[in-house]
Design a protein around this motif. Structure first.
Motif, mmCIF file in Angstrom:
data_model
loop_
_atom_site.group_PDB
_atom_site.id
_atom_site.type_symbol
_atom_site.label_atom_id
_atom_site.label_comp_id
_atom_site.label_asym_id
_atom_site.label_seq_id
_atom_site.Cartn_x
_atom_site.Cartn_y
_atom_site.Cartn_z
ATOM 1 N N GLY A 1 0.810 -1.218 0.000
ATOM 2 C CA GLY A 1 0.000 0.000 0.000
ATOM 3 C C GLY A 1 0.842 1.266 0.000
ATOM 4 N N GLN A 2 2.048 1.181 0.548
ATOM 5 C CA GLN A 2 2.974 2.318 0.592
ATOM 6 C C GLN A 2 3.937 2.328 -0.594
ATOM 7 N N CYS A 3 3.914 1.251 -1.370
ATOM 8 C CA CYS A 3 4.897 1.072 -2.441
ATOM 9 C C CYS A 3 4.188 0.604 -3.718
ATOM 10 N N ALA A 4 3.052 1.221 -4.013
ATOM 11 C CA ALA A 4 2.210 0.783 -5.129
ATOM 12 C C ALA A 4 2.920 0.870 -6.478
ATOM 13 N N ASP A 5 3.863 1.784 -6.624
ATOM 14 C CA ASP A 5 4.575 1.947 -7.888
ATOM 15 C C ASP A 5 5.887 1.165 -7.938
ATOM 16 N N CYS A 6 6.103 0.317 -6.966
ATOM 17 C CA CYS A 6 7.354 -0.454 -6.898
ATOM 18 C C CYS A 6 7.269 -1.700 -7.773
ATOM 19 N N HIS A 7 8.424 -2.151 -8.220
ATOM 20 C CA HIS A 7 8.545 -3.345 -9.056
ATOM 21 C C HIS A 7 9.189 -4.465 -8.232
ATOM 22 N N PHE A 8 8.683 -5.701 -8.415
ATOM 23 C CA PHE A 8 9.220 -6.861 -7.696
ATOM 24 C C PHE A 8 9.375 -8.038 -8.662
ATOM 25 N N ASP A 9 10.533 -8.641 -8.652
ATOM 26 C CA ASP A 9 10.763 -9.870 -9.409
ATOM 27 C C ASP A 9 10.645 -11.088 -8.500
ATOM 28 N N ILE A 10 10.838 -10.864 -7.205
ATOM 29 C CA ILE A 10 10.881 -11.932 -6.198
ATOM 30 C C ILE A 10 10.050 -11.511 -4.990
ATOM 31 N N ILE A 11 9.267 -12.434 -4.465
ATOM 32 C CA ILE A 11 8.633 -12.230 -3.160
ATOM 33 C C ILE A 11 9.432 -13.075 -2.173
ATOM 34 N N ASN A 12 10.017 -12.412 -1.190
ATOM 35 C CA ASN A 12 10.937 -13.051 -0.256
ATOM 36 C C ASN A 12 10.225 -13.298 1.074
ATOM 37 N N VAL A 13 10.095 -14.564 1.432
ATOM 38 C CA VAL A 13 9.389 -14.931 2.664
ATOM 39 C C VAL A 13 10.246 -15.881 3.499
ATOM 40 N N HIS A 14 9.973 -15.897 4.774
ATOM 41 C CA HIS A 14 10.625 -16.824 5.708
ATOM 42 C C HIS A 14 9.557 -17.728 6.306
ATOM 43 N N HIS A 15 9.964 -18.921 6.723
ATOM 44 C CA HIS A 15 9.001 -19.836 7.347
ATOM 45 C C HIS A 15 9.700 -20.649 8.429
ATOM 46 N N LYS B 1 8.661 -14.622 -8.729
ATOM 47 C CA LYS B 1 8.983 -15.944 -8.195
ATOM 48 C C LYS B 1 9.135 -15.823 -6.680
ATOM 49 N N ILE B 2 9.153 -16.953 -6.024
ATOM 50 C CA ILE B 2 9.262 -16.994 -4.564
ATOM 51 C C ILE B 2 10.695 -17.314 -4.153
ATOM 52 N N CYS B 3 11.185 -16.577 -3.175
ATOM 53 C CA CYS B 3 12.424 -16.937 -2.498
ATOM 54 C C CYS B 3 12.047 -17.273 -1.058
ATOM 55 N N LEU B 4 12.268 -18.508 -0.679
ATOM 56 C CA LEU B 4 12.084 -18.917 0.712
ATOM 57 C C LEU B 4 13.412 -18.633 1.399
ATOM 58 N N GLY B 5 13.587 -17.363 1.755
ATOM 59 C CA GLY B 5 14.883 -16.848 2.188
ATOM 60 C C GLY B 5 15.438 -17.458 3.452
ATOM 61 N N GLU B 6 14.562 -17.929 4.331
ATOM 62 C CA GLU B 6 14.967 -18.650 5.540
ATOM 63 C C GLU B 6 13.855 -19.623 5.876
ATOM 64 N N PHE B 7 14.237 -20.803 6.297
ATOM 65 C CA PHE B 7 13.256 -21.755 6.818
ATOM 66 C C PHE B 7 13.952 -22.760 7.704
ATOM 67 N N GLN C 1 16.924 -20.960 1.299
ATOM 68 C CA GLN C 1 18.070 -21.062 2.206
ATOM 69 C C GLN C 1 17.600 -21.656 3.521
ATOM 70 N N ALA C 2 17.986 -22.885 3.775
ATOM 71 C CA ALA C 2 17.685 -23.472 5.081
ATOM 72 C C ALA C 2 18.493 -22.725 6.131
ATOM 73 N N PHE C 3 17.859 -22.395 7.212
ATOM 74 C CA PHE C 3 18.506 -21.650 8.288
ATOM 75 C C PHE C 3 18.543 -22.536 9.518
ATOM 76 N N SER D 1 21.903 -33.407 9.411
ATOM 77 C CA SER D 1 21.147 -32.370 8.696
ATOM 78 C C SER D 1 22.049 -31.630 7.711
ATOM 79 N N GLY D 2 23.229 -31.271 8.152
ATOM 80 C CA GLY D 2 24.179 -30.580 7.282
ATOM 81 C C GLY D 2 24.576 -31.423 6.087
ATOM 82 N N GLN D 3 24.748 -32.722 6.312
ATOM 83 C CA GLN D 3 25.119 -33.617 5.213
ATOM 84 C C GLN D 3 23.990 -33.748 4.202
ATOM 85 N N VAL D 4 22.748 -33.853 4.689
ATOM 86 C CA VAL D 4 21.592 -33.923 3.773
ATOM 87 C C VAL D 4 21.495 -32.639 2.965
#
Length: 177
Positions: A60-74, A112-118, A149-151, A170-173
């Motif tokens: 709503g504050q950035c209506a004129d902005c451009h995005f190629d990626i939506i970056n989310v964490h889970h 596209k989606i970036c799952l930046g941390e999970f 990116q697994a965190f 986990s690190g090896q997998v």
């Protein structure tokens, strides 16, 4: 790819209002439109005014902005769900919640989606390895996911074994997949 603010919806991270995050985005990220892939601020998977709710107010504050990626964490807590439920939660978040957000906002429809941390907090090493075994092939095969990116812990006792001499299960997998 240029990433915007990290978890502006989290007081322990960037801790910005949607208006502040939009100002930062317009000043430091938007000028690179056409020169690099531009990612939204990385939001948590919290509800209400955090997570996608924060991103809603940001747009709503950035209506004129451009995005190629939506970056989310889970993140989910192992004390609240088992490994199978945690994997399902990530898949649902991306395919239902994030997809609905993208469909609602024209600036994100081609993003596209970036799952930046999970990660599955509190998981044992075996559980963490099983979580990654179940989730990574799905992420790799999902055409909507540009990156992830697994965190799980780039520190001793998580992706690094307890003695600090090599990778944990986990690190090896994560390394092998």
């Amino acid at each position: 790819m240029i990433f915007a603010s990290n978890e502006p919806d989290n007081r322990d991270q960037a801790n910005l209002t949607p208006a502040q995050a939009a100002t930062v985005y317009k000043k430091y990220v938007q000028p690179f439109k056409g020169q690099a892939a531009l990612a939204s601020p990385a939001v948590t998977n919290g509800g209400g005014a955090t997570g996608l709710g924060f991103l809603e107010n940001f747009v709503g504050q950035c209506a004129d902005c451009h995005f190629d990626i939506i970056n989310v964490h889970h993140y989910v807590n192992r004390n609240e769900v088992n490994v199978e439920q945690a994997v399902s939660a990530v898949k649902t978040y991306l395919t239902r919640d994030v997809a609905a957000f993208k469909a609602k906002h024209s600036q994100f429809q081609n993003a596209k989606i970036c799952l930046g941390e999970f990660w599955l907090w509190g998981a044992s090493d075996d559980e963490g390895a099983n979580y990654l075994r179940a989730l990574l092939p799905w992420l790799d095969g999902n055409s909507e996911v540009a990156c992830y990116q697994a965190f799980g812990g780039l520190w001793q006792g998580n992706f690094i074994n307890n003695s600090g001499t090599g990778l944990s299960k986990s690190g090896q997998v994560y390394h092998d997949l």
